[in-house]
Design a protein around this motif. Structure first.
Motif, PDB file in Angstrom:
ATOM      1  N   LEU A  26      59.044 -43.667  54.341  1.00 52.32           N
ATOM      2  CA  LEU A  26      60.427 -43.669  53.868  1.00 52.32           C
ATOM      3  C   LEU A  26      61.368 -43.276  55.003  1.00 52.32           C
ATOM      4  N   SER A  27      60.921 -42.280  55.743  1.00 56.68           N
ATOM      5  CA  SER A  27      61.813 -41.742  56.768  1.00 56.68           C
ATOM      6  C   SER A  27      61.972 -42.705  57.937  1.00 56.68           C
ATOM      7  N   ALA A  28      61.087 -43.706  58.011  1.00 56.78           N
ATOM      8  CA  ALA A  28      61.188 -44.619  59.130  1.00 56.78           C
ATOM      9  C   ALA A  28      62.469 -45.449  59.077  1.00 56.78           C
ATOM     10  N   SER A  29      62.993 -45.604  57.842  1.00 60.10           N
ATOM     11  CA  SER A  29      64.244 -46.357  57.760  1.00 60.10           C
ATOM     12  C   SER A  29      65.413 -45.431  58.058  1.00 60.10           C
ATOM     13  N   PRO A  30      66.348 -45.883  58.897  1.00 59.50           N
ATOM     14  CA  PRO A  30      67.467 -45.001  59.235  1.00 59.50           C
ATOM     15  C   PRO A  30      68.371 -44.777  58.021  1.00 59.50           C
ATOM     16  N   LEU A  31      68.314 -43.582  57.480  1.00 59.58           N
ATOM     17  CA  LEU A  31      69.043 -43.298  56.253  1.00 59.58           C
ATOM     18  C   LEU A  31      70.466 -42.824  56.527  1.00 59.58           C
ATOM     19  N   SER A  32      70.575 -42.134  57.628  1.00 59.24           N
ATOM     20  CA  SER A  32      71.872 -41.516  57.852  1.00 59.24           C
ATOM     21  C   SER A  32      72.215 -41.592  59.324  1.00 59.24           C
ATOM     22  N   LYS A  33      73.481 -41.665  59.592  1.00 58.30           N
ATOM     23  CA  LYS A  33      73.871 -41.703  60.997  1.00 58.30           C
ATOM     24  C   LYS A  33      74.063 -40.306  61.547  1.00 58.30           C
ATOM     25  N   TRP A  35      72.104 -37.972  61.567  1.00 61.18           N
ATOM     26  CA  TRP A  35      70.882 -37.309  62.012  1.00 61.18           C
ATOM     27  C   TRP A  35      70.838 -37.079  63.506  1.00 61.18           C
ATOM     28  N   ALA A  36      71.584 -37.861  64.258  1.00 66.83           N
ATOM     29  CA  ALA A  36      71.542 -37.692  65.708  1.00 66.83           C
ATOM     30  C   ALA A  36      71.944 -36.283  66.117  1.00 66.83           C
ATOM     31  N   ALA A  37      72.688 -35.598  65.257  1.00 68.21           N
ATOM     32  CA  ALA A  37      73.176 -34.270  65.623  1.00 68.21           C
ATOM     33  C   ALA A  37      72.103 -33.203  65.448  1.00 68.21           C
ATOM     34  N   PHE A  38      71.023 -33.539  64.759  1.00 68.53           N
ATOM     35  CA  PHE A  38      70.000 -32.526  64.469  1.00 68.53           C
ATOM     36  C   PHE A  38      69.265 -32.133  65.749  1.00 68.53           C
ATOM     37  N   PRO A  39      68.943 -30.903  66.013  1.00 71.71           N
ATOM     38  CA  PRO A  39      69.331 -29.723  65.245  1.00 71.71           C
ATOM     39  C   PRO A  39      70.663 -29.141  65.728  1.00 71.71           C
ATOM     40  N   GLU A  40      71.388 -28.606  64.788  1.00 71.79           N
ATOM     41  CA  GLU A  40      72.686 -28.020  65.151  1.00 71.79           C
ATOM     42  C   GLU A  40      72.560 -26.536  65.456  1.00 71.79           C
ATOM     43  N   ARG A  41      71.456 -25.957  65.065  1.00 75.27           N
ATOM     44  CA  ARG A  41      71.238 -24.533  65.362  1.00 75.27           C
ATOM     45  C   ARG A  41      69.787 -24.313  65.775  1.00 75.27           C
ATOM     46  N   ASN A  42      69.431 -23.044  65.953  1.00 69.90           N
ATOM     47  CA  ASN A  42      68.083 -22.754  66.442  1.00 69.90           C
ATOM     48  C   ASN A  42      67.015 -23.141  65.419  1.00 69.90           C
ATOM     49  N   ILE A  43      65.876 -23.542  65.935  1.00 68.35           N
ATOM     50  CA  ILE A  43      64.735 -23.839  65.067  1.00 68.35           C
ATOM     51  C   ILE A  43      63.883 -22.566  64.993  1.00 68.35           C
ATOM     52  N   SER A  44      63.515 -22.200  63.766  1.00 69.68           N
ATOM     53  CA  SER A  44      62.665 -21.008  63.610  1.00 69.68           C
ATOM     54  C   SER A  44      61.203 -21.420  63.523  1.00 69.68           C
ATOM     55  N   ILE A  45      60.386 -20.763  64.316  1.00 70.11           N
ATOM     56  CA  ILE A  45      58.954 -21.061  64.261  1.00 70.11           C
ATOM     57  C   ILE A  45      58.217 -19.832  63.766  1.00 70.11           C
ATOM     58  N   PRO A  98      63.479 -24.674  53.034  1.00 65.48           N
ATOM     59  CA  PRO A  98      62.875 -25.965  53.374  1.00 65.48           C
ATOM     60  C   PRO A  98      63.939 -26.952  53.880  1.00 65.48           C
ATOM     61  N   ASP A  99      64.390 -26.740  55.110  1.00 64.50           N
ATOM     62  CA  ASP A  99      65.501 -27.551  55.615  1.00 64.50           C
ATOM     63  C   ASP A  99      65.198 -28.177  56.977  1.00 64.50           C
ATOM     64  N   TYR A 276      64.999 -34.100  53.696  1.00 65.53           N
ATOM     65  CA  TYR A 276      65.664 -34.461  54.950  1.00 65.53           C
ATOM     66  C   TYR A 276      64.767 -35.365  55.795  1.00 65.53           C
ATOM     67  N   PRO A 277      64.482 -36.575  55.311  1.00 63.76           N
ATOM     68  CA  PRO A 277      63.584 -37.448  56.072  1.00 63.76           C
ATOM     69  C   PRO A 277      64.118 -37.753  57.472  1.00 63.76           C
ATOM     70  N   ASP A 278      65.456 -37.808  57.600  1.00 60.07           N
ATOM     71  CA  ASP A 278      66.036 -38.103  58.909  1.00 60.07           C
ATOM     72  C   ASP A 278      65.729 -36.994  59.908  1.00 60.07           C
ATOM     73  N   ARG A 279      65.897 -35.765  59.458  1.00 59.74           N
ATOM     74  CA  ARG A 279      65.600 -34.625  60.338  1.00 59.74           C
ATOM     75  C   ARG A 279      64.120 -34.617  60.712  1.00 59.74           C
ATOM     76  N   PHE A 280      63.313 -34.853  59.684  1.00 61.39           N
ATOM     77  CA  PHE A 280      61.871 -34.803  59.915  1.00 61.39           C
ATOM     78  C   PHE A 280      61.442 -35.858  60.930  1.00 61.39           C
ATOM     79  N   GLN A 281      62.092 -37.017  60.835  1.00 55.67           N
ATOM     80  CA  GLN A 281      61.744 -38.088  61.766  1.00 55.67           C
ATOM     81  C   GLN A 281      62.013 -37.658  63.209  1.00 55.67           C
ATOM     82  N   ILE A 282      63.135 -36.989  63.385  1.00 58.30           N
ATOM     83  CA  ILE A 282      63.477 -36.518  64.736  1.00 58.30           C
ATOM     84  C   ILE A 282      62.428 -35.527  65.231  1.00 58.30           C
TER      85      ILE A 282
END
Lengths: 341, 170, 505
Positions: A26-33, A35-45, A98-99, A276-282
């Protein structure tokens, strides 16, 4: 009350895996434009083991290359050790948003076995899914440099005469399964002694408190001349001299012990993938790029580990690894569970 | 014994009711702990059983000692030791209430504002009336805490309106 | 590389040239050590981006100086406010805070600073020359011996219980029981956790420490105008440079005490899994055991401040030994240092001495230099720090609660841990008001799980034979010493009474 039997979690897991693959399609299709901005803040691991451990080191090492492909993101690390990783997974599933900004970097081998043995509330496939592996290493058995034992044959012979003690970081671990499977196949008697982590386990073998130690191979390779590697739970010894030219276990005894390895890799909330399939794809694509970037392998080599330690696996490969591990846990779980009173 | 002496004896009675609070908590926890490990293998039980049974025995010894003293008329079960000085009870309770409020409110209000309000409230509860102190101390703790913990060390304290505003501003 | 006089001087001058990174590291370390919740390992983790960006030598010097300074910093609030900044400073409260209550906060601080820095200095010099020998300690001290060593620390409960044995032991065993909370070490089965995941890994130590000491102290202190007793008020106000000098004089006359208690710390530090709190408890216990006036401990006795402070800094030198000699970090701070080394592609363990000897010996030398800088920078501050004890408690208490609750959050970032701190605060308050020593509870909480872990390992190695505890020569020697240290006060008392009886007759 807790019981120690394994209930088959494979079915639910497989279902989750199929769903995850579906979500990926599902996420392979570009759903949103946007998404290019992801991530806008720090990623927590989230790391389900302690600071300064192997997972911490690898996560940080990977992130230094990964950020190049991820909008120059910064990473925050948190550590939730305890109960063989259970604490970390439960926290990840229950308390982190879950974001797609919250990921878990785990030790796939031992932690999948933990999930089968301890049945945490956080369920693989339902609450979270491993979507990639970045490294993979085989398990081995080694002794301290002062040990009288110099070969796996000698160790097994000794273990036929008396119970041989083996330091391990924890019971639910592929390395522990390897030792027990070797005992079962050869009639040797091993007693596993959990030391709660790679460092104290190795120390116990080096100082002679236990007869030998079983751990992932990079731990042993990094200890260089302090230890002697006796055998590997893999088809062949690709490390050669670095791993003291130790023979694979099945070559010595003609046994059919499965290959035992542990991967490190990332997990994500299933809900985050769906929402957030778009984020996940990135995330997924950038992880792949980083893992295949030679700069990452250079870093690994610089840190004293073999280059072959880096082994990228995509979602399907990681799901397959997890399935194999669950099957192993089911097969050998009874050896790890305590004898009922 | 004369009435005078009897009265004196009575006033000299020690209150030991408060002394029993910790043993009761301790024995209660020990019993609960043992209950949780009943089905476990020996290695997971041995430590808890040893500690729990020793603790319960110690508590039993203390109870026997107190009972003997009570029979002899040396003690009563008053809670004086815990409550004195009685004049402090209101401010102590307000301070405790504020402390609990601090941890309840901080996830929503954020570290900086909660600290400001907590310090201000506690100073008032503990009888500080100097306007200068009531302004300076809460301000100093909130801003000092923000600069040190959040701006400099980037620790993940709960964020609220002030943290979000400052993060946006810079 | 031969460690001749020339090399040592060269190393020393080289470390000295890094003063510009050592001095800020010391200040950061002291401040972070003094705030409960922050310790060397989490501070280094926070500052990891910085240490990874600078050359490895600078990074290592920075981390080592910071590490040493945190243990000095931890003693400051322990003395001034009865709040240990780190677990390693918990034993310092026993006599340090008593001194502060008597208006002698400045001397106590000077004693702590002198013991920390000289103890650290001595142990780092010993480490520099005796590293190979020290690394052998781990070969003799295994799980069995660890159990006995930790029991030395646990016997402090009995010492604290001296006034009322039953109540003291109840406090200690309550602590041990609370410390036993969490998943077991073999099967990860949860025990006594109330079904709360946050307690799965046991009682979080820092929130428990903050509750038992800081929160309960804040509630108790508001019952008085100031921390210092009315008698000590005058004395505390008059405090001058003369008190700093008098503290130094006391420290100087106890130089031998500093030496041997810091060596206890060093040996404990070398052992894998043992940390500053064990070192400090054991040193305090031993200091009291060999004292001619054991009854003076706990009442504001100088040696009771010196022993734990010298020992916890001795531990810092010791924890680096396994990392340098074998390549295995002995504690969490060393583990984080190892990550930095790995990132820079520097090998560790014996290879470090072969491939970069200057860096290997330089690590230890930078400790030596850090301690020299530390004594110069911190000593003059004792006079001003001691003023905290005369600040009215109604101003201090709210600040203590606000900032230590924050400290409870730091190690794990759980808001739940703030609740743990308050719960332990309530336990601590009730305990203090009703004659149960909070230090006895804390010793149980800290040492209990460690003893269990070692005991279970020993039991598994021996295939379930409980007599394994008496199976090693060194272990048996330690058992005899332990039995002696427990029996000695009674034997001495009996001898004295007999002597007195004989003299009377």
């Amino acid at each position: 009350m807790k019981d120690f039997t394994i209930t088959p979690t494979r079915r639910s897991f497989l279902k989750g895996g199929a769903m995850a693959v579906g979500a990926g399609a599902l996420s392979a299709s570009p759903l949103s434009k946007a998404w290019a901005a992801f991530p806008e803040r720090n990623i927590s691991i989230l790391i389900p083991t302690g600071e300064g451990g192997g997972a911490d080191r690898d996560a940080r090492m990977f992130a230094t290359v990964w950020r190049k492909y991820l909008n120059n993101a910064n990473f925050e690390y948190s550590y939730y050790p305890g109960a063989a990783g259970q604490v970390g997974y439960e926290f990840y599933a229950a308390k982190s948003e879950p974001d797609c900004y919250n990921l878990l970097f785990g030790n796939l081998g031992p932690e999948i076995i933990m999930q089968a043995m301890q049945k945490p509330k956080a369920t693989l496939g339902k609450d979270f899914i491993y979507f990639c592996q970045t490294t993979d290493e085989t398990m081995c058995i080694f002794v301290g440099k002062n040990s009288k034992i110099t070969s796996i044959q000698q160790l097994v012979d000794e273990a036929k005469k008396r119970v041989v003690t083996v330091a391990t970081s924890r019971l639910p671990h592929p390395a522990s399964i390897g030792v027990l499977a070797l005992g079962e196949a050869t009639g040797a008697k091993f007693q596993l002694v959990p030391f709660g982590g790679g460092n104290p386990s190795a120390m116990a073998a080096i100082t002679g408190e236990v007869d030998c130690c079983t751990l992932p191979i990079t731990n042993a390779i990094q200890l260089d001349k302090e230890v002697l590697i006796l055998t590997l739970f893999s088809k062949q010894n690709v490390f050669g001299e670095m791993a003291d030219n130790a023979p694979p276990v099945n070559d010595v005894f003609g046994t059919k012990i499965p290959e035992l390895s542990s991967s490190r890799g990332f997990a994500i909330h299933v809900k985050a993938m769906e929402t957030y399939p778009d984020r996940f794809q990135i995330i997924e694509e950038s992880v792949k790029k980083a893992a295949l970037d030679p700069e990452y392998a250079d870093l690994v080599e610089k840190a004293g580990m073999p280059r072959s330690f880096v082994r990228y696996g995509g979602r399907e490969e990681t799901v397959a690894f997890a399935q194999d591990m669950l099957a192993l846990a089911e097969k050998y779980g009874s050896l790890l569970a305590p004898k009922k009173k | 014994m004369s009435t005078e002496a009897a009265r004196q004896g009575q006033t000299k009675k020690r209150s030991v009711g408060a002394d029993l609070v910790i043993p009761i908590m301790a024995a209660g926890y020990a019993l609960y702990y043992i209950y949780t490990i009943l089905d476990y293998p020996m290695e997971a039980q041995i430590n808890g059983l040893f500690l729990g049974l020793t603790l319960c025995s110690l508590v039993a010894v203390l109870f026997v000692r107190v009972a003997a003293q009570w029979f002899r008329g040396e003690v009563d079960f008053g809670m004086h030791r815990l409550l004195t000085p009685l004049s402090m009870i209101p401010s102590r309770l307000i301070f405790l209430g504020l402390t609990i409020a601090y941890i309840v409110v901080i996830p929503w209000v954020g570290f900086t504002l909660t600290t400001f309000l907590f310090v201000l409230g506690s100073l008032l509860a503990l009888g500080v009336r100097s306007k200068k102190l009531l302004v300076v101390m809460p301000m100093l703790s909130a801003t000092g805490g923000y600069v040190f913990f959040i701006a400099m060390l980037n620790t993940r304290f709960p964020k609220g309106p002030i943290e979000n505003f400052l993060a946006g501003a810079f | 590389m031969e460690l001749g006089a020339d090399t040592v001087l060269q190393l020393f001058l080289h470390s000295l040239s890094l003063w510009w990174i050592i001095v800020p590291a010391i200040f950061i370390g002291i401040i972070m050590g003094a705030i409960p919740g922050f310790a060397a390992h989490n501070t280094i983790i926070i500052l990891l981006p910085l240490t990874l960006a600078v050359p490895v030598e600078v990074a290592l010097t920075f981390m080592v100086a910071l590490y040493c300074a945190t243990h000095l910093g931890g003693g400051i609030p322990a003395i001034l406010m009865n709040i240990p900044g780190t677990g390693g400073a918990a034993a310092t409260t026993l006599d340090g805070h008593e001194m502060a209550k008597q208006g002698k906060a400045q001397q106590a601080l000077v004693l702590a600073f002198a013991a920390s820095t000289f103890g650290g200095l001595i142990t780092s010099i010993v480490t520099l020359f005796a590293l190979p020998l020290l690394s052998k300690v781990g070969y003799y001290v295994h799980s069995v011996e660890m159990v006995v060593i930790m029991l030395f620390g646990l016997t402090l409960i009995a010492v604290i219980a001296a006034e009322d044995t039953v109540k003291g032991l109840i406090a200690g065993f309550f602590g041990l029981m609370l410390g036993a909370m969490g998943a077991d070490h073999v099967y990860a089965a949860p025990r006594g956790t109330f079904g709360l995941l946050e307690l799965f890994d046991g009682v979080p130590l820092i929130p428990a420490l903050i509750g038992l000491f800081a929160i309960s102290e804040a509630f108790v202190m508001i019952e008085q105008e100031s921390i210092v007793s009315s008698k000590g008020q005058e004395r505390a106000r008059r405090a001058s440079w003369a008190d700093t000098l008098s503290g130094l004089r006391i420290a100087a006359t106890n130089w031998w005490h500093i030496v041997w208690t810091s060596l206890i710390g060093l040996v404990v530090g070398v052992l894998p899994g043992a940390g500053a709190s064990i070192g400090a408890f054991v040193a305090y216990q031993q200091s009291r055991f060999f004292s001619k006036t054991p009854e003076a401990y706990g009442k504001g006795y100088a040696k009771g401040v010196i022993a734990p402070e010298a020992a916890n800094n001795g531990v810092t030198s010791g924890t680096l030994v396994p990392l340098l000699a074998i390549g295995i970090p002995g504690g969490s701070t060393a583990a984080v240092m190892m990550i930095v080394l790995q990132f820079h592609g520097v090998p560790f363990g014996p290879r470090l001495f072969v491939e970069s000897p200057i860096l290997a010996f330089g690590v230890i030398m930078s400790m030596v230099v850090a301690y020299i800088f530390m004594i110069l920078t911190i000593l003059p501050m004792a006079r001003y720090l001691a003023k905290v004890t005369v600040v009215p408690t109604r101003l201090l208490a709210p600040m203590i609660v606000a900032f230590t609750l924050v400290g409870a959050f730091v190690p794990r970032s759980f808001l739940f841990d703030l609740g743990v701190a308050v719960a332990f605060g309530i336990i601590g308050y009730i305990a203090r008001k009703t004659g149960y020593h909070v230090a006895a509870i804390l010793i149980g909480v800290i040492l209990g799980p460690l003893v269990e872990q070692s005991y279970i390992r020993a039991l598994r190695i021996s295939l379930g034979d409980p007599l394994v505890l008496f199976s090693s020569t060194l272990g048996n020697v330690l058992w005899v010493m332990l039995a002696l240290s427990l029996a000695m006060p009674y034997i001495l008392k009996w001898l004295r009474r007999r002597k007195a009886a004989q003299a009377a007759s």
